[in-house]
Structure formats: structure tokens, C-alpha cells
Design an enzyme around this catalytic site. Structure first.
Site, PDB file in Angstrom:
ATOM      1  N   ALA A 385       0.778  -1.253   0.193  1.00  0.00           N
ATOM      2  CA  ALA A 385       0.000  -0.157  -0.100  1.00  0.00           C
ATOM      3  C   ALA A 385       0.863   1.308   0.164  1.00  0.00           C
ATOM      4  O   ALA A 385       0.592   2.125  -0.693  1.00  0.00           O
ATOM      5  CB  ALA A 385      -0.803  -0.075   1.083  1.00  0.00           C
ATOM      6  N   GLU A 422       2.543   5.518   7.644  1.00  0.00           N
ATOM      7  CA  GLU A 422       3.556   5.748   7.232  1.00  0.00           C
ATOM      8  C   GLU A 422       4.219   6.995   7.792  1.00  0.00           C
ATOM      9  O   GLU A 422       5.311   6.953   7.786  1.00  0.00           O
ATOM     10  CB  GLU A 422       3.419   6.470   5.588  1.00  0.00           C
ATOM     11  CG  GLU A 422       2.936   4.939   4.891  1.00  0.00           C
ATOM     12  CD  GLU A 422       3.456   3.725   5.202  1.00  0.00           C
ATOM     13  OE1 GLU A 422       4.527   3.550   5.073  1.00  0.00           O
ATOM     14  OE2 GLU A 422       2.832   2.516   5.124  1.00  0.00           O
ATOM     15  N   GLU A 444       6.514  -2.109  12.708  1.00  0.00           N
ATOM     16  CA  GLU A 444       4.851  -2.257  12.203  1.00  0.00           C
ATOM     17  C   GLU A 444       4.106  -2.066  13.043  1.00  0.00           C
ATOM     18  O   GLU A 444       2.865  -1.747  13.016  1.00  0.00           O
ATOM     19  CB  GLU A 444       5.106  -3.480  11.416  1.00  0.00           C
ATOM     20  CG  GLU A 444       5.998  -3.618  10.067  1.00  0.00           C
ATOM     21  CD  GLU A 444       5.967  -2.320   9.213  1.00  0.00           C
ATOM     22  OE1 GLU A 444       4.652  -1.564   9.387  1.00  0.00           O
ATOM     23  OE2 GLU A 444       6.610  -2.264   8.187  1.00  0.00           O
TER      24      GLU A 444
END
Length: 996
Positions: A385, A422, A444
Site C-alpha cells: 500500500a 507511514e 510495524e
């Protein structure tokens, strides 16, 4: 890692001098073969022998030596030929190594330790800085480069081992640095493709504590595969245009330049890019100089980066345009995209929230953003993504471009969450990087957790962390982590092929859930204090999980709370799965409860015996309630298999509730009497129990029944209260478990009873809320988020389970669109209307949607239209769509996998998708290559449309023949298919005996 003491025997007649060194628990040794030691002459003796015997003996020895030498030469030559043959055929212009006969002999005869054969770099050298110049040829999709790497020698070594993959190295030079720089003599250099390394064997050892510089020139292709330095394309005003961009995570910087491509080897980078002046180039840092040349080329020089890992380096060459904004602290933010998207304002939303998010993270972490600029790049195709390259984050267009007026709230939320994720990585990942891939969840998990905190900052009315986190993260990952095939969140990574598999939902979602649990235990101020100390201590460096636990423990101690965070959290990170906590009233002791824990696992062919001993330290929050009141929560640390605890006043009419607001990563079960009391409470006055716990009760009860802890009628009874539920979250939790049962029960005779039962629960709320009355009100982010999402959820349930009114409404809206050619369908329900209309109406509607898919320029609308095409009941149309996806340019590469998955979700397309997947595997593998395995969405999607024993056997046969690099993902698919099949049998068995 200790080296094996076993050594290969030397080919010479004398021993070699070998030195081993170990550092930091890793095999960082360099073993060297000096020149062959000359055997001293023996004292002359006068020995009388028969001349013929001497001659025969001499001939025998000579023959043996010659045969041995020839065998060694052939063996080494064969080894190097085999190594070279593994390189891609497209790199036929790779420089051949001109090696002498002596060099070939010495390759085998130097020493038994060959560092290029190790799975990790040897550790004798560490990079200090890179100077990298890239020349890009977009006309033939190739590039050339020259890299200069300044290295510090930590341990003496004769070998410079660098990562390099698919690069044609033309020249390599090593210089010593000091008062007098000089080129050092290189014995030879060669590739070892098995470990993707390039080796420079020096004539003499490099000396510890000295710096050296390695200069390498090389060339390679700009690949069509979505890794390394790859190309992409788009159509603008009827013209096909190209761009080239990098994707280096996790191990693909080596495809673009020789480097030490492991996270621990941080260095600074100075990049320069030469390309045609019709393009512009981007990298992590701002351009500090641009030099134009007379032949229409330009070279752009970028500022030097801070210390960073190779996989966060990035560059791009494109002819995009941009919009920009500047933060209050002077950071320039630019969004680059196709000129038509910029002109339409499709990137304005992303640009606006990025500016706000930088301020949010700076305030929360108390650490400033480290670079002078942040670029956001929207590309047509990408394996993820998005990718959080430091200062140059790359997004696939569908995850950053948003078109006001046609984008739904759910699409807006999806774009928002990806951007928030992000931007968080600019701190967790870029600034502080995990030491090794076993702890990838350290970046993450944090980024996924902060998706919800960041979204709450942007839209406080969404209540993302307290509500959507439960259904979208906690409930989802507990399904996977409850399987026998799950794994610990921190898992050993020994070789390159293990790295890709750690990027899964366990790392992202379980990581986020554990961080959320810990944040609630610590309290937000202490949690923030620990994060600030962690970031400041390790900025521009690397850290492991113990570094984080230590900072959290120190923060707790400053507040007078002595909790060993490492001791607690190791139990959650180093063992797989999670517990189910069972709370039972103790009738023999007043106000006492018995609390037990065990490893929760879906009862598929019995759980593994090794898991029976698993225990956790569990922060259990618990409250006591009655028909009108619930007590404040108290916390109990559960460490033993079974414990008894005193709690507040508990009478016969009181019920117990554990895991308040579902902050803990575990399930809670009760005795049947307590379940009955909770169900009665929900039926009478559900608001006494919080929204989060109402959603949690629904998810827990269905999955406890699925695993055999509860009879199947308990979840069916709890669903009955939904007709009184006014909040979105419990409906969302219910819909997720009901859709799963719908897929499993649609093959049974009892399906009509099931669907009628669900529609009965949905009816009152469906008619109360109705359909949206207008298309758009000029604002994408509507103030009535919770109401709009609840309406959407109820409409989706009604249409999915066969409500005639819902079907007719969808048909009417589609028909009005076709007749007027004006789309007045509200964006928030367009996907429901499109899919329902395509499934119920004739082929002309499918052709209409297909036409609109090609004519639409809005990214979000194209996505919804394409998914609608997969909803048809017509197998001919579904097969046509599948074939067009792989055999033409009519469906973008980025969407092909989604087409296969969505066709597979359609009961009428299940067999077609599975057949297409098997028959077109070679095409998929060729087109997507390694990216197909990294982004294993397709392989995971296979499990959604396989649910018969015959299909399972076909999958196993297919894996055996074609598994390759996807073997681990396929094995996971088998596990999930088996679990679904067993669940189907269990549900069907119980359903036949249930009295509605």
C-alpha cells in the site's frame, strides 16, 4: 553463532593458519589462508633402493598430483559456472570475471572458511558513508552507477563482502585511506548469487581500526518487477508515460547498488541522479545543486542523509507535478502525482493531513522530525500500500489520492489510516530501526497502533482507538493467532527467505494489540515518557525489543511502580497465541471468583501438546454489574493456571465482566449462568455495558463457541439483542462473524432459516435508518460518521442476506443512473448498490459498469466499479473478467490480484477463480515475481474460496508442484482451509439441532 570446529582438509601438504574471532554473539569471524608454508628440507640420507622401484613410485606420485589438480580445477570451474548460471538471462551482458588458473586453484585452496557462503554478512567491516551516482536511461529501461563506500575495518580480513543482486559489476577498486591514499592489490572478485553477494578478495589483509574506500561501477536493468529499481506506467491524455521508482524493503537495495544490505549497517548517503531533462528526480533529501548539460541531460545532487539503513534509501525518476505546503517549523511537504490528479485536487487531502500529522507526532513523541522535507509520491503500482522511505514515502495511488464527491467515508478512512501509518514510520523505523527482522513488529506494530491514535487526532468523533481498533485489529488477528499454525510475534530469522514471512498480520496487528495493552497498563503519560526516552537514546541507530522494555521499566520506576516489563512482555512476544481467561463465581466463598487461564486454540484436530504449558502474566480488568449499574474496574494480575480473588459485592443478580473495553489481548469466558445474565442485560438495557465491551462480547461468544468452549446456541441468543443496538461498533462486530457463518452455511439446507433469522434482527434498524437521501453535501468528512457507518453496515447486511426492499432500492438507483447518465448514488453506499445491481440485473448492467470503469478518472471510483464487476451471477462474464485481467491492459496490474480474490468470494465464481489461479500461476509468477510472495494477498485470498475436501487436496498437490518461494504462505493457506472446513462441519451439525 559459534563456528563449526570441523574443517575441510587443505589441498596442500601443509596446514593453514586460521584465526577465529567472535563478537556480540554472532559469527563475525574472518579466517585467512596465508601462502602455503614451504616444508623444510630433510637431512640427506644415502638410501639404496632398486632403480625401477624408485621410478615407479615417482610416476605414481606425479600421476596422483596431476589428477588431483585437474579435479580441483574442474570442480572450481563448475562451481563458478553454476553460480553464474543462476543470474537472470536478461543480464547476459554481465561482466565476466577474468580469472587466472592460479586464482581458480586458490579459490578452493585458500582456506576452508568462505564468508560469502554465510547467511549473514561477516561483520568485519562497517560502512560509514556512501557516495552514489546513478545515470538513468528511460528509453531502454537501464541504469548505470558508481558507488564509493567508506568502510571501517573492525577485524582483519582479506574479503570485502557486499550484497549485490542482478548487477553487472564492471570495475572494483579498493583504496586505503590515510595520509597517502593508494589503490590496494585485489586478488580477484566474483559473485556468489546463492547469497546475493559480491566478493572482493584482497591480496593482503585489511587492518583493524583503519578506513578503506571501495569504488564499484556497475549497470543493470530497470525491472518490470515491483522490487529494487523498477518501472511503472500510466496514460495521460492518451499517451503512455513511464516512471521509475525504488522499493528496497526488506532486502532489495542490493538490486540497485552494491551495499551492506542489512538493517544494522547504517551509514550516510549522498545521491546524485543523471537523467533526461524532461524528467525530474526525487530522493530522501532535498536537491542542493542541479547541473544541466547541452545534450538535454541534467544531473541533480542531493544533500547527504543522516545515518540510515539501506532499505529506507529511495529515489524516483518521473515527469509528475506536485503541490506543496510548509509546516510551522519550516518543513516542506510536497505531494507528487500524475499531472491530471494534481490538477483535480486528488492529493489535497493527503497533503493537508500530513502537515497536521507531523505536528501531532512531534508533540506526542517530543522528538522533532529529522529531515528538512517530506515528499509523498503517488505511483500507479507498488507491491505494498505504501513504503515509508525516510523523506520520500511512496504510496500506491489508491491509498493516497482521494476525489471529493465520489469517495466514500470508508475509502476516506482507508486513505487516512495508510498515511498516518507511514508518517509514524518516520520515527519508528526510519529514525530508530529494529536491529534485525525478528523484531519487525517494533516498527510495524507501533505504526499500526498509531494509525488509530493519529486518526483520533484528525477526527475525534471517529473514536478509532476505543472502537474500530477492536473490530479491525484485535478481532481480526485473534482469529489467526488462535490457529495451531500461528507463531510468536518475535520469530527467529536465519536466512533471506525467512524475512518476507515476518511481514504478516501477527507482526502488524498483534504488535499493535500488545502495544495498546501495555499503554493501558502503564497509563498514557508514562507510556509517552518511555517512548520519548527510547527514541532519544536510539535515534539514528538500531534497537531491539529489550531496549524498549528497559525504557518502559525505567519510566514505570520513576512513577514508583516496580513492574518488570521485560518479564511480562517476553511471555507475550516469545510464545505464540494468547490465553482465554475463564471467570467463575465461587459460591462457597462470598464475593470471591475463580480465575483460570489456558492457551486458546480453535479445536481443530486437537491442539498441539506443546502448547498446553503456555502461561502469561495477564492484566485482567474486571467489573461487577447489575440491571442499572456497573462498578469501576479493578485490575488483577493473573500469573498462575488457576487463582482465587476477592472482588466487590456480588449477589445472585449481579454479573461479572472482564477485560473492560477490550484493552487486553485475550478472550474472556464465563460460566453459563453469567452468560445468561449478560444476555439478559443486553436485552433489557445494553447501554450499561460499554460499546467496546458489547462488541467484545459478540466476538468472544462466537469464537468461544467455534472453539468448543460454549454451546452454539449462546451466540445465537446474544444476536437477538441487536434490534435494540443503536451504535455502529457492535453491529460491525456482529456482521463480521455473521458473514463468516453465511459463507460456511450457504451449502446447507438450513441456510434459508439462518438468513431469515438474521434479517429479522436487522429489520427494525434498517427501516429506522433508511437509505441516504442525497449524494454529496460538499464535504467528504461528514460529521455524522457513526450514523453513516451504522446505516451502511445495516444496508449491507440487509442486501447480503436477501432483503427484497434492499434489492429493489439498489436496482432503482442503478436504473436511474443508466437512464439519466447522472450518478446520484450516495458515495457511502455505492459499492453495495453496484454489487447488488450487477448480481441481480442483466448483462447490460455489467457492460455499463465495465464502460464506466474505463471512463472514470477517479481512483476511488475505479476501485469500487471493478469490484462490482466481480459480483455477477453470470459465469461467462466472470470468466471473461478473469481472462481480461491477465491477457490485456484493460485491467491495471495493481488490480489483477483483487479481481481473482473477489471473483473467488462470489459463490458463482469460486470454482472459476480457483481454476484460473491454477492455470495462470505461471503468468502470475512471471509478472509479479518475488513481489507476489511478499505481498501474499493473493495466496491468502485463495483460502477464501476453497472449502471442500477435494479442493484442499488440489491445493496440496498444487503446492507440491509449484510452491517454490511461496511454500510458507501456501502452508498457511492449507491450515486456514482445514480450519474453515472443520468449522463448517461443526456449525452444520449444531444447526440441525437448533430450535429457532
Amino acid at each position: 553463532m559459534a563456528l563449526d570446529d570441523t574443517r575441510e582438509k587443505s589441498l596442500s601438504f601443509t596446514p593453514m593458519v586460521i584465526e577465529d574471532t567472535m563478537r556480540n554473539g554472532r559469527g563475525l569471524s574472518d579466517q585467512w589462508a596465508d601462502t602455503v608454508v614451504v616444508r623444510p628440507r630433510t637431512t640427506e640420507r644415502h638410501i639404496t633402493v632398486h632403480k625401477r622401484l624408485v621410478l615407479a613410485f615417482a610416476i605414481s606420485i606425479l600421476t596422483l598430483i596431476v589428477v588431483t589438480v585437474i579435479a580441483v580445477l574442474l570442480s572450481v570451474k563448475s562451481e563458478e559456472c553454476n553460480a553464474d548460471s543462476t543470474a537472470s538471462a536478461s543480464h547476459g551482458n554481465l561482466t565476466k570475471f577474468n580469472q587466472s588458473r592460479d586464482a581458480l586453484f586458490n579459490h578452493r585452496g585458500e582456506d576452508s572458511f568462505q564468508p560469502w557462503r554465510q547467511l549473514r554478512l561477516p561483520g568485519s567491516l562497517r560502512p560509514l558513508q556512501y557516495d552514489l551516482h546513478i545515470t538513468v536511461f528511460m528509453d531502454n529501461f537501464t541504469f548505470s552507477g558508481e558507488v564509493s563506500i567508506e568502510l571501517q575495518c573492525l577485524n582483519s580480513t582479506k574479503y570485502v563482502v557486499l550484497h549485490a543482486d542482478r548487477l553487472a559489476v564492471q570495475k572494483a577498486v579498493v583504496y586505503s585511506e590515510g595520509k597517502k591514499t593508494r589503490a590496494l592489490k585485489i586478488h580477484r572478485h566474483f559473485r556468489y548469487p546463492a547469497n546475493q553477494v559480491f566478493v572482493i578478495a584482497m591480496h593482503r589483509e585489511l587492518e583493524p581500526q583503519k578506513n578503506y574506500k571501495v569504488n564499484i561501477t556497475f549497470q543493470a536493468h530497470i525491472e518490470d518487477e515491483l522490487l529494487g529499481f523498477f518501472r511503472s506506467s500510466y496514460v495521460l491524455y492518451g499517451e503512455k508515460r513511464y516512471l521509475a521508482v525504488t522499493q528496497f524493503s526488506p532486502t532489495h537495495a542490493r538490486k540497485a547498488f552494491p551495499c551492506l544490505d542489512e538493517p544494522i549497517y547504517k551509514a550516510t548517503f549522498k545521491i546524485s541522479m543523471k537523467h533526461e531533462s524532461t524528467y525530474l528526480s526525487l530522493s530522501n533529501m532535498p536537491v542542493e545543486a542541479s547541473i544541466s548539460e547541452e545534450d538535454g541531460w541534467v544531473t541533480e545532487y542531493f544533500s547527504r542523509t543522516p545515518r540510515m539503513s539501506t532499505y529506507y534509501l529511495a529515489w524516483a525518476v518521473c515527469n509528475f507535478t506536485f503541490k506543496e505546503t510548509v509546516t510551522d517549523s519550516g518543513i516542506t511537504i510536497r505531494l507528487y502525482a500524475r499531472p491530471d490528479a494534481i490538477q483535480r485536487g486528488s492529493g489535497d487531502y493527503a497533503l493537508h493531513i500530513t502537515k497536521r500529522l507531523l505536528g501531532f507526532y512531534e508533540d506526542y513523541f517530543k522528538v522533532k522530525y529529522s529531515l528538512p522535507k517530506l515528499d509523498l509520491l503517488a505511483v500507479p503500482k507498488h507491491p505494498y500500500a505504501a513504503m515509508e522511505n525516510w523523506g520520500l514515502s511512496v504510496f500506491v495511488e489508491q491509498k493516497i489520492l482521494l476525489d471529493p464527491g465520489v469517495s466514500s467515508i470508508s475509502y476516506l478512512m482507508d486513505v487516512t489510516m495508510v498515511i498516518v501509518h507511514e508518517i509514524c514510520h518516520q520515527w519508528f523505523g526510519d529514525l530508530v530501526t529494529p536491529v534485525w527482522w525478528e523484531d519487525v513488529w517494533l516498527k510495524e506494530g507501533f505504526a499500526h497502533f498509531f494509525e488509530f491514535l493519529g486518526a483520533d487526532f484528525l477526527f475525534p468523533d471517529w473514536h478509532m482507538e476505543k472502537q474500530r481498533f477492536l473490530t479491525d485489529v484485535l478481532h481480526e488477528v485473534m482469529l489467526l493467532d488462535g490457529l495451531a499454525s500461528s507463531h510468536p510475534i518475535s520469530q527467529e530469522v536465519l536466512k533471506a527467505t525467512d524475512i518476507d514471512r515476518v511481514f504478516d498480520w501477527i507482526a502488524y496487528k498483534k504488535g499493535a494489540a500488545l502495544i495498546r495493552m501495555l499503554a493501558n497498563v502503564m497509563g498514557q503519560p508514562v507510556f509517552q515518557m518511555g517512548l520519548n526516552d527510547y527514541l532519544i537514546t536510539h535515534m539514528y541507530g538500531n534497537a531491539g525489543r529489550d531496549d524498549l522494555w528497559n525504557k518502559f521499566s525505567e519510566a514505570m520506576q520513576k512513577e514508583g511502580r516496580d513492574i518488570n516489563i521485560k518479564e511480562v512482555m517476553d511471555l507475550w512476544t516469545l510464545q505464540m497465541g494468547y490465553p482465554v481467561v475463564t471467570i467463575t463465581k465461587n459460591d462457597s466463598v462470598n464475593n470471591s471468583v475463580t480465575i483460570s487461564q489456558e492457551h486458546f486454540i480453535f479445536d481443530i484436530k486437537d491442539s498441539a501438546p506443546s502448547n498446553s504449558s503456555s502461561q502469561w502474566q495477564i492484566p485482567l480488568t474486571i467489573s461487577v454489574g447489575n440491571s442499572s449499574h456497573i462498578s469501576p474496574e479493578s485490575i488483577i494480575w493473573v500469573s498462575n493456571r488457576t487463582e482465587s480473588h476477592k472482588i466487590g459485592s456480588v449477589d445472585d443478580g449481579s454479573w461479572l465482566l472482564g477485560n473492560i473495553n477490550q484493552t487486553g489481548y485475550f478472550r474472556v469466558n464465563y460460566d453459563l449462568r453469567n452468560w445468561r445474565l449478560l444476555i439478559e442485560q443486553l436485552m433489557r438495557n445494553p447501554e450499561v455495558i460499554s460499546v467496546g465491551n458489547r462488541a467484545g462480547l459478540i466476538d468472544d461468544v462466537f469464537n468461544l463457541a467455534r472453539a468448543g468452549y460454549l454451546p452454539q446456541n449462546i451466540p445465537l441468543e446474544i444476536v437477538r439483542y441487536l434490534s435494540q443496538e443503536k451504535e455502529f461498533l457492535p453491529w460491525h462486530a456482529a456482521s463480521r462473524v455473521l458473514y463468516h457463518l453465511d459463507k460456511l452455511l450457504d451449502r446447507t439446507e438450513e441456510y434459508s432459516i439462518f438468513s431469515e433469522y438474521i434479517l429479522k434482527q436487522v429489520a427494525s434498524m434498517y427501516h429506522k435508518l433508511g437509505w441516504p437521501t442525497s449524494a454529496v453535501n460538499g464535504s467528504v468528512a461528514q460529521a455524522t460518521y457513526q450514523t453513516e457507518e451504522l446505516r451502511r453496515e445495516v444496508i449491507m447486511l440487509a442486501c447480503s442476506f436477501g432483503s427484497k426492499h434492499c434489492h429493489q432500492q439498489a436496482i432503482t438507483l442503478i436504473s436511474e443512473w443508466i437512464s439519466s447518465n447522472k450518478n446520484r448514488i450516495p458515495p457511502n453506499v455505492r459499492d453495495i448498490v453496484y454489487c447488488t445491481g450487477v448480481s441481480l440485473m442483466d448483462e447490460d448492467v455489467w457492460e455499463f459498469i465495465w464502460m464506466k470503469f474505463h471512463s472514470s478518472t477517479a481512483i476511488s471510483e475505479k476501485k469500487v466499479l471493478l469490484e462490482a464487476l466481480t459480483c455477477s451471477d453470470n459465469t461467462f462474464l466472470l470468466n471473461r473478467l478473469l481472462n481480461l485481467s491477465l491477457s490485456s491492459d484493460l485491467v491495471p496490474d495493481q488490480d489483477v490480484i483483487d479481481v481473482i480474490i473477489h471473483v473467488g468470494r462470489n459463490p458463482h465464481g469460486r470454482h472459476l477463480a480457483w481454476k484460473n489461479f491454477r492455470e495462470k500461476w505461471d503468468i502470475l509468477n512471471t509478472r509479479y515475481g518475488e513481489a507476489l510472495f511478499i505481498n501474499s494477498k493473493l495466496i491468502n485470498g485463495v483460502t477464501e474460496f476453497l472449502n471442500t475436501e477435494a479442493e484442499l487436496n488440489e491445493l496440496k498437490d498444487f503446492i507440491q508442484t509449484n510452491g517454490g518461494g511461496a511454500a510458507a504462505a501456501f502452508a498457511r493457506a492449507v491450515e486456514i482451509v482445514e480450519a474453515n472446513n472443520a468449522l463448517h462441519e461443526f456449525c452444520a451439525y449444531e444447526w440441525e439441532r437448533d430450535d429457532f
